[in-house]
Design a protein around this motif. Sequence first.
Motif, PDB file in Angstrom:
ATOM      1  N   PHE A 193      53.391  69.787   6.492  1.00  0.00           N
ATOM      2  CA  PHE A 193      54.465  70.323   7.346  1.00  0.00           C
ATOM      3  C   PHE A 193      53.875  70.870   8.645  1.00  0.00           C
ATOM      4  O   PHE A 193      54.348  70.573   9.746  1.00  0.00           O
ATOM      5  CB  PHE A 193      55.196  71.413   6.567  1.00  0.00           C
ATOM      6  N   ARG A 194      52.822  71.681   8.532  1.00  0.00           N
ATOM      7  CA  ARG A 194      52.180  72.262   9.719  1.00  0.00           C
ATOM      8  C   ARG A 194      51.461  71.196  10.545  1.00  0.00           C
ATOM      9  O   ARG A 194      51.414  71.280  11.764  1.00  0.00           O
ATOM     10  CB  ARG A 194      51.198  73.361   9.304  1.00  0.00           C
ATOM     11  N   GLU A 195      50.910  70.220   9.858  1.00  0.00           N
ATOM     12  CA  GLU A 195      50.203  69.144  10.571  1.00  0.00           C
ATOM     13  C   GLU A 195      51.151  68.385  11.498  1.00  0.00           C
ATOM     14  O   GLU A 195      50.753  67.917  12.567  1.00  0.00           O
ATOM     15  CB  GLU A 195      49.593  68.169   9.551  1.00  0.00           C
ATOM     16  N   GLY A 196      52.420  68.294  11.093  1.00  0.00           N
ATOM     17  CA  GLY A 196      53.408  67.609  11.930  1.00  0.00           C
ATOM     18  C   GLY A 196      53.652  68.289  13.259  1.00  0.00           C
ATOM     19  O   GLY A 196      54.093  67.661  14.220  1.00  0.00           O
ATOM     20  N   TYR A 197      53.353  69.588  13.340  1.00  0.00           N
ATOM     21  CA  TYR A 197      53.474  70.297  14.610  1.00  0.00           C
ATOM     22  C   TYR A 197      52.593  69.666  15.694  1.00  0.00           C
ATOM     23  O   TYR A 197      52.915  69.689  16.878  1.00  0.00           O
ATOM     24  CB  TYR A 197      53.023  71.757  14.464  1.00  0.00           C
ATOM     25  N   LEU A 198      51.447  69.141  15.257  1.00  0.00           N
ATOM     26  CA  LEU A 198      50.462  68.652  16.208  1.00  0.00           C
ATOM     27  C   LEU A 198      50.966  67.484  17.041  1.00  0.00           C
ATOM     28  O   LEU A 198      50.446  67.211  18.117  1.00  0.00           O
ATOM     29  CB  LEU A 198      49.171  68.252  15.473  1.00  0.00           C
ATOM     30  N   THR A 199      51.986  66.784  16.550  1.00  0.00           N
ATOM     31  CA  THR A 199      52.549  65.692  17.347  1.00  0.00           C
ATOM     32  C   THR A 199      53.240  66.214  18.597  1.00  0.00           C
ATOM     33  O   THR A 199      53.390  65.500  19.578  1.00  0.00           O
ATOM     34  CB  THR A 199      53.577  64.882  16.537  1.00  0.00           C
ATOM     35  N   MET A 200      53.696  67.485  18.553  1.00  0.00           N
ATOM     36  CA  MET A 200      54.401  68.132  19.664  1.00  0.00           C
ATOM     37  C   MET A 200      55.707  67.422  20.026  1.00  0.00           C
ATOM     38  O   MET A 200      56.275  67.637  21.091  1.00  0.00           O
ATOM     39  CB  MET A 200      53.510  68.230  20.911  1.00  0.00           C
ATOM     40  N   ASP A 201      56.209  66.579  19.113  1.00  0.00           N
ATOM     41  CA  ASP A 201      57.382  65.774  19.434  1.00  0.00           C
ATOM     42  C   ASP A 201      58.684  66.565  19.442  1.00  0.00           C
ATOM     43  O   ASP A 201      59.660  66.143  20.058  1.00  0.00           O
ATOM     44  CB  ASP A 201      57.495  64.607  18.450  1.00  0.00           C
ATOM     45  N   THR A 202      58.723  67.711  18.755  1.00  0.00           N
ATOM     46  CA  THR A 202      59.946  68.517  18.822  1.00  0.00           C
ATOM     47  C   THR A 202      60.155  69.039  20.239  1.00  0.00           C
ATOM     48  O   THR A 202      61.279  69.109  20.729  1.00  0.00           O
ATOM     49  CB  THR A 202      59.890  69.679  17.817  1.00  0.00           C
ATOM     50  N   LEU A 203      59.069  69.415  20.900  1.00  0.00           N
ATOM     51  CA  LEU A 203      59.172  69.811  22.308  1.00  0.00           C
ATOM     52  C   LEU A 203      59.618  68.632  23.160  1.00  0.00           C
ATOM     53  O   LEU A 203      60.479  68.754  24.030  1.00  0.00           O
ATOM     54  CB  LEU A 203      57.823  70.333  22.816  1.00  0.00           C
ATOM     55  N   ALA A 204      59.028  67.476  22.894  1.00  0.00           N
ATOM     56  CA  ALA A 204      59.350  66.284  23.678  1.00  0.00           C
ATOM     57  C   ALA A 204      60.780  65.808  23.444  1.00  0.00           C
ATOM     58  O   ALA A 204      61.352  65.126  24.292  1.00  0.00           O
ATOM     59  CB  ALA A 204      58.366  65.165  23.353  1.00  0.00           C
ATOM     60  N   SER A 205      61.368  66.192  22.301  1.00  0.00           N
ATOM     61  CA  SER A 205      62.715  65.703  21.988  1.00  0.00           C
ATOM     62  C   SER A 205      63.736  66.153  23.022  1.00  0.00           C
ATOM     63  O   SER A 205      64.695  65.431  23.324  1.00  0.00           O
ATOM     64  CB  SER A 205      63.142  66.176  20.589  1.00  0.00           C
ATOM     65  N   PHE A 206      63.549  67.346  23.588  1.00  0.00           N
ATOM     66  CA  PHE A 206      64.464  67.822  24.627  1.00  0.00           C
ATOM     67  C   PHE A 206      64.332  66.982  25.895  1.00  0.00           C
ATOM     68  O   PHE A 206      65.285  66.802  26.646  1.00  0.00           O
ATOM     69  CB  PHE A 206      64.173  69.283  24.968  1.00  0.00           C
ATOM     70  N   VAL A 207      63.124  66.488  26.124  1.00  0.00           N
ATOM     71  CA  VAL A 207      62.860  65.702  27.324  1.00  0.00           C
ATOM     72  C   VAL A 207      63.344  64.270  27.145  1.00  0.00           C
ATOM     73  O   VAL A 207      64.100  63.739  27.953  1.00  0.00           O
ATOM     74  CB  VAL A 207      61.349  65.721  27.656  1.00  0.00           C
ATOM     75  N   PHE A 208      62.913  63.634  26.062  1.00  0.00           N
ATOM     76  CA  PHE A 208      63.290  62.251  25.816  1.00  0.00           C
ATOM     77  C   PHE A 208      64.767  62.117  25.453  1.00  0.00           C
ATOM     78  O   PHE A 208      65.397  61.093  25.722  1.00  0.00           O
ATOM     79  CB  PHE A 208      62.436  61.656  24.699  1.00  0.00           C
ATOM     80  N   GLY A 209      65.321  63.166  24.830  1.00  0.00           N
ATOM     81  CA  GLY A 209      66.728  63.115  24.444  1.00  0.00           C
ATOM     82  C   GLY A 209      67.651  62.920  25.622  1.00  0.00           C
ATOM     83  O   GLY A 209      68.691  62.242  25.520  1.00  0.00           O
ATOM     84  N   ILE A 210      67.281  63.474  26.759  1.00  0.00           N
ATOM     85  CA  ILE A 210      68.099  63.337  27.961  1.00  0.00           C
ATOM     86  C   ILE A 210      68.170  61.879  28.393  1.00  0.00           C
ATOM     87  O   ILE A 210      69.234  61.374  28.766  1.00  0.00           O
ATOM     88  CB  ILE A 210      67.527  64.209  29.102  1.00  0.00           C
ATOM     89  N   ILE A 211      67.040  61.180  28.321  1.00  0.00           N
ATOM     90  CA  ILE A 211      67.016  59.754  28.673  1.00  0.00           C
ATOM     91  C   ILE A 211      67.951  58.984  27.756  1.00  0.00           C
ATOM     92  O   ILE A 211      68.741  58.140  28.202  1.00  0.00           O
ATOM     93  CB  ILE A 211      65.582  59.185  28.541  1.00  0.00           C
ATOM     94  N   ILE A 212      67.887  59.296  26.460  1.00  0.00           N
ATOM     95  CA  ILE A 212      68.698  58.590  25.468  1.00  0.00           C
ATOM     96  C   ILE A 212      70.191  58.850  25.697  1.00  0.00           C
ATOM     97  O   ILE A 212      71.004  57.917  25.729  1.00  0.00           O
ATOM     98  CB  ILE A 212      68.303  59.031  24.041  1.00  0.00           C
ATOM     99  N   ILE A 213      70.554  60.121  25.854  1.00  0.00           N
ATOM    100  CA  ILE A 213      71.972  60.481  26.027  1.00  0.00           C
ATOM    101  C   ILE A 213      72.537  59.850  27.300  1.00  0.00           C
ATOM    102  O   ILE A 213      73.649  59.293  27.299  1.00  0.00           O
ATOM    103  CB  ILE A 213      72.148  62.020  26.071  1.00  0.00           C
ATOM    104  N   ASN A 214      71.788  59.912  28.389  1.00  0.00           N
ATOM    105  CA  ASN A 214      72.259  59.318  29.649  1.00  0.00           C
ATOM    106  C   ASN A 214      72.419  57.807  29.531  1.00  0.00           C
ATOM    107  O   ASN A 214      73.379  57.222  30.066  1.00  0.00           O
ATOM    108  CB  ASN A 214      71.297  59.661  30.790  1.00  0.00           C
ATOM    109  N   ALA A 215      71.487  57.164  28.850  1.00  0.00           N
ATOM    110  CA  ALA A 215      71.573  55.711  28.667  1.00  0.00           C
ATOM    111  C   ALA A 215      72.806  55.341  27.840  1.00  0.00           C
ATOM    112  O   ALA A 215      73.494  54.346  28.133  1.00  0.00           O
ATOM    113  CB  ALA A 215      70.305  55.190  27.985  1.00  0.00           C
ATOM    114  N   ILE A 216      73.096  56.151  26.819  1.00  0.00           N
ATOM    115  CA  ILE A 216      74.277  55.913  25.974  1.00  0.00           C
ATOM    116  C   ILE A 216      75.555  56.080  26.785  1.00  0.00           C
ATOM    117  O   ILE A 216      76.493  55.281  26.685  1.00  0.00           O
ATOM    118  CB  ILE A 216      74.264  56.867  24.759  1.00  0.00           C
ATOM    119  N   LYS A 217      75.604  57.113  27.627  1.00  0.00           N
ATOM    120  CA  LYS A 217      76.783  57.345  28.467  1.00  0.00           C
ATOM    121  C   LYS A 217      77.000  56.201  29.448  1.00  0.00           C
ATOM    122  O   LYS A 217      78.137  55.777  29.701  1.00  0.00           O
ATOM    123  CB  LYS A 217      76.634  58.666  29.231  1.00  0.00           C
TER     124      LYS A 217
END
Length: 446
Positions: A193-217
């Motif tokens: 569980f803690r090792e998964g933090y190292l991917t840092m992808d939860t932080l990136a999700s806010f950044v990449f999520g915007i690209i996804i949502i805008n593309a869907i719209k």
Amino acid sequence: MSNKVPSSFIVVIGFMLFALFFGAGNLIFPPMLGQSAGMNIWSANAGFLVTGVGLPLLGVLALGFSGKDDLQSLASRVHPVFGIVFTTILYLAIGPLFAMPRTGNVSFEIGVKPFLPEDPGPLPLLIFTIIFFTLSCLLSLNPAKIVEIVGKVLTPIKLTFIGILVVVAFVNPIGDFEAPAEHYMVQPFFNGFREGYLTMDTLASFVFGIIIINAIKEKGAKTKKQIMIVCGKATAIAAVILATIYTALSYMGASSVGELGRLDNGGIILAKVSDYYFGSYGGLLLGLMITVACITTSVGLITSCSTYFHKLFPSLPYKTIAISLSIFSAIIANIGLTELIAISVPVMTAIYPLAIVLIFLTFLHSLFKGRPEVYQGSLLLTFIVSLFDGLNGAGIHITFINDFFTAILPMYEAGLGWIVPAIVGGFIGYASSVLKSKFGHNHQID
């Protein structure tokens, strides 16, 4: 324009989301987890999937669920100042200060350096990072094309490279699972569980999520329900691919210990496994795989960060910002990978829990009627604990604070001591809000 989003586009979005998340770090951490976990691989891998796949994709869904157009407006539910400060720190952290330079540096360390003399000096890294970030920048200068570039071109290439190595490792395992390393003998799930933090992808999700949502719209989804349905299907596709690849890489690491021994990091494991199966061709395969993975992530980060800073400073053109970030990242990448990671870990440790709590509060927003005091109380107590986690990560140990937190907070030593304060802070904020409302001072943020 029809409100019906084509299924083919949903598949492309799903592949794009996978590609954006799956950078070099994501290739490196699962094999290392596998080697360390040994016979406890399956429970450790399950823990890794929660934080390495589940939380990042929840972050993307949270943006769609919130109805907000960007992270700043979402974070402003806490307070407008917090919205700007948190968003800027997050973009800087996973952008030009840490994650973007790391994409170039990791590509060089694993994809190029093995083919150079023992001590190549600083010039090869400098030349490589200039080429790497020039290419990343060129791909980022037309953000409207990023879905096509990433989803239709780079992702299939990357999946092909990864697939070859993973299939061979499954069909012809190097060896049997060994006994786990000492730190994986107990509670392998929570260690994963803690090792998964190292991917840092939860932080990136806010950044990449915007690209996804805008593309869907842009494809015609207008209502919140339509956006969530499309987003849900796309994240499901990404989740299946991510989980499959992570599990396969973990398995590959776990089965390699008997033949290769315990190695220092996931990059070396991948290099040794590639060499074991393919000889000199293994290094070439791994180099291509790492470089494509890193360029994909770099393009997504440059695009997202440039878009945000252009919105923050409208007088600066998007292309100027993209070029500037690329040049800055190339310079920082030449500091060296070890030094870069050492600097980034404490910062990420401090802000990661804030991102997780913000995701869950977003889904609970209507339950507490958007009361800002709930956000404020929960995030404040979370940050007090995560700040000291960050200091510990920097090697600054304040003994009496750590002893105090260890005594009163469950799982503090496991790095999860912020969970109870986050919940308590939310309830305190809610109670405060209810008291305020009796005097006519309470208001909510949509």
